[in-house]
Design an enzyme around this catalytic site. Sequence first.
Site, PDB file in Angstrom:
ATOM      1  N   SER A 135       0.827  -1.207   0.000  1.00  0.00           N
ATOM      2  CA  SER A 135       0.000   0.000   0.000  1.00  0.00           C
ATOM      3  C   SER A 135       0.859   1.254   0.000  1.00  0.00           C
ATOM      4  O   SER A 135       1.950   1.281   0.561  1.00  0.00           O
ATOM      5  CB  SER A 135      -0.922   0.013   1.218  1.00  0.00           C
ATOM      6  OG  SER A 135      -1.708   1.191   1.175  1.00  0.00           O
ATOM      7  N   LYS A 189      -4.509  -6.942   3.313  1.00  0.00           N
ATOM      8  CA  LYS A 189      -4.489  -5.802   2.381  1.00  0.00           C
ATOM      9  C   LYS A 189      -5.905  -5.508   1.865  1.00  0.00           C
ATOM     10  O   LYS A 189      -6.285  -4.341   1.711  1.00  0.00           O
ATOM     11  CB  LYS A 189      -3.545  -6.087   1.203  1.00  0.00           C
ATOM     12  CG  LYS A 189      -3.579  -5.006   0.110  1.00  0.00           C
ATOM     13  CD  LYS A 189      -3.184  -3.646   0.657  1.00  0.00           C
ATOM     14  CE  LYS A 189      -2.957  -2.546  -0.357  1.00  0.00           C
ATOM     15  NZ  LYS A 189      -3.848  -2.345  -1.444  1.00  0.00           N
ATOM     16  N   HIS A 192      -7.602  -3.641   4.536  1.00  0.00           N
ATOM     17  CA  HIS A 192      -7.034  -2.281   4.496  1.00  0.00           C
ATOM     18  C   HIS A 192      -7.798  -1.452   3.469  1.00  0.00           C
ATOM     19  O   HIS A 192      -8.202  -0.310   3.735  1.00  0.00           O
ATOM     20  CB  HIS A 192      -5.544  -2.368   4.138  1.00  0.00           C
ATOM     21  CG  HIS A 192      -4.934  -1.066   3.685  1.00  0.00           C
ATOM     22  ND1 HIS A 192      -5.165  -0.513   2.437  1.00  0.00           N
ATOM     23  CD2 HIS A 192      -4.106  -0.195   4.325  1.00  0.00           C
ATOM     24  CE1 HIS A 192      -4.517   0.632   2.324  1.00  0.00           C
ATOM     25  NE2 HIS A 192      -3.867   0.849   3.459  1.00  0.00           N
ATOM     26  N   ASN A 193      -8.006  -2.026   2.292  1.00  0.00           N
ATOM     27  CA  ASN A 193      -8.708  -1.289   1.238  1.00  0.00           C
ATOM     28  C   ASN A 193     -10.170  -1.046   1.590  1.00  0.00           C
ATOM     29  O   ASN A 193     -10.727   0.000   1.259  1.00  0.00           O
ATOM     30  CB  ASN A 193      -8.604  -2.033  -0.088  1.00  0.00           C
ATOM     31  CG  ASN A 193      -7.253  -1.820  -0.750  1.00  0.00           C
ATOM     32  OD1 ASN A 193      -6.267  -1.560  -0.069  1.00  0.00           O
ATOM     33  ND2 ASN A 193      -7.194  -1.931  -2.052  1.00  0.00           N
ATOM     34  N   GLU A 196     -10.130   1.785   3.699  1.00  0.00           N
ATOM     35  CA  GLU A 196      -9.828   2.927   2.805  1.00  0.00           C
ATOM     36  C   GLU A 196     -11.121   3.433   2.132  1.00  0.00           C
ATOM     37  O   GLU A 196     -11.384   4.644   2.112  1.00  0.00           O
ATOM     38  CB  GLU A 196      -8.807   2.445   1.763  1.00  0.00           C
ATOM     39  CG  GLU A 196      -8.477   3.394   0.634  1.00  0.00           C
ATOM     40  CD  GLU A 196      -7.555   2.707  -0.389  1.00  0.00           C
ATOM     41  OE1 GLU A 196      -6.471   2.223  -0.010  1.00  0.00           O
ATOM     42  OE2 GLU A 196      -7.924   2.648  -1.582  1.00  0.00           O
TER      43      GLU A 196
HETATM   44  C1  6PG Z   1      -3.171   1.239  -1.780  1.00  0.00           C
HETATM   45  C2  6PG Z   1      -4.411   1.357  -2.612  1.00  0.00           C
HETATM   46  C3  6PG Z   1      -4.222   0.692  -3.932  1.00  0.00           C
HETATM   47  C4  6PG Z   1      -5.207   1.115  -4.988  1.00  0.00           C
HETATM   48  C5  6PG Z   1      -6.604   0.689  -4.692  1.00  0.00           C
HETATM   49  C6  6PG Z   1      -7.637   1.558  -5.344  1.00  0.00           C
HETATM   50  O1  6PG Z   1      -3.290   0.717  -0.681  1.00  0.00           O
HETATM   51  O2  6PG Z   1      -2.118   1.678  -2.225  1.00  0.00           O
HETATM   52  O3  6PG Z   1      -5.477   0.760  -1.960  1.00  0.00           O
HETATM   53  O4  6PG Z   1      -4.173  -0.682  -3.716  1.00  0.00           O
HETATM   54  O5  6PG Z   1      -5.122   2.484  -5.199  1.00  0.00           O
HETATM   55  O6  6PG Z   1      -6.737  -0.610  -5.179  1.00  0.00           O
HETATM   56  O7  6PG Z   1      -8.782   0.854  -5.288  1.00  0.00           O
HETATM   57  P1  6PG Z   1     -10.058   1.211  -6.118  1.00  0.00           P
HETATM   58  O8  6PG Z   1      -9.614   1.416  -7.542  1.00  0.00           O
HETATM   59  O9  6PG Z   1     -10.920   0.017  -5.950  1.00  0.00           O
HETATM   60  O10 6PG Z   1     -10.596   2.464  -5.509  1.00  0.00           O
END
Ligand code: 6PG
Length: 482
Positions: A135, A189, A192-193, A196
């Site tokens: 990430s 991960k 985590h997303n 996010e």
């Molecule tokens: C990270 C982000 C990365 C990516 C996402 C965006 O941790 O660096 O999460 O993995 O930017 O996958 O996800 P979406 O395109 O689904 O918003």
Amino acid sequence: MNPEQNSSAANVFGMIGLGTMGRSLLLNMADHGFAVAGYDKNAAQVAILEQEGQHAPVSVFSSLPEFVASLKSPRAIMMLVPAGPIVDSVIAEILPLLDKGDILIDGGNSHFTDTTRRDKELAAKGFHFFGMGISGGEEGARRGPSMMPGGDIEAYKVVKPILEAVAAKVNGEPCVTYIGPGAAGHFVKMVHNGIEYGLMQLIAETYEILRKGIRLENEAIYQVFKTWNEGRLQSFLLEITRDIFSYKESGADGYLVDRLLDVARSKGTGKWTSQVAMDLELPIPSIDAAVETRDLSKYKSLRVEAASVYGAEQPNGFTAVEQQQLLTQLEQAFYFSMVTTYAQGMHLLAKASVAFDYQLQLDQIAKIWRGGCIIRAAFLENIYNAYQQNPTLQHLLLDPQVAQLVQQAVPGMRTVVATAAMSGVAIPAYAASLSYFDNFRNATMPSNLIQAQRDYFGAHTYELIGKEGVFVHTNWVPDAID
Ligand code: 6PG
């Protein structure tokens, strides 16, 4: 290839996929003095790395056999290619060129079930494999990401010095740690997303309240996010949001953010988080609301039509008094919702750790999320402390310090949700966070009635208070009264 054949090979790490992330991570490794090799099918990507890596210990290849031959044994090769079937085709292509004992790392956002399968398949063939979430986006990969490796621990130990060197550092400690067996790294991960997505949605709803409820202009919205980011809400996502509200394109009128279409797409990791949470029967409603709201945003023409049916797009807005008071309460509400969103994500990790035997250490996960990753925030220190002090903590909201902070934020939270609802500002993630909390702290939910209804129409039986595990059925139809 026989290991002796490549005894003169100099490179200690190889990268397949020289897109933004792969290239940046490889250059980061080279900056730390590691001799590395990169390979991509696409000549344009090869050319960019040749250019950017010309003064660094980076060898670039457009031939896969030559790339493999340039790596020291046991070879450590990371794939940073789009998740899905491409990962399988890269594995199929490279496997005949490798020796048993070589290490393959999937650094993309693969679905954890794919990682479980690949882990088993490759182990059976004598190769080491681990899935690793990375990430931090482009900047993180280049200057220091947070990394979540899981799977083959012996393989991890081989590349540990490289990963620790290139990871983000907090208090001098690297933001990478072995997460757990199997697909643990990719699972963490994914969550985590999910968090996010939840935090991004909360910030977007805050923006909606600020512009449509409190009626602030972009300059004032910038100031709100700037001030917040200097306090307990400090986070990477608030920091970039602050910057977005100051960005004007040269030569263009106004702010770029105002010219963007209100449609949010995704690559799927948030949806996967919600899907797994449903499968595990572990509620994460704030994250679900974020996933659903991105989906609703895609129905732009339907929304435009509905706006013409149900009235003006602009909600009523808040009264002058509400506008003044609401900023302080909004800070509390955002804090409250942020905490509940992290709490739901951590709860999901705890549940998955048992269900999939990932042996997750939640304190260590919070620790490596403090730097480098997209959800890094001052509050991660509180989460880290909570799980450090009590490794068997059942739920973050039960930590005494966190509970105190949440309690203080409750009044502001209630006011914001009520005011937004009364004036027609949509706040799905805020509302979901508050209802989650109100049910979570509710020793008597109305679920007794659901039991009764199920038994009434379906004879599904029910459990009685004080008689756990005893299921009975009643004929609920009242006797006819003469
Ligand atoms: C990270 C982000 C990365 C990516 C996402 C965006 O941790 O660096 O999460 O993995 O930017 O996958 O996800 P979406 O395109 O689904 O918003």
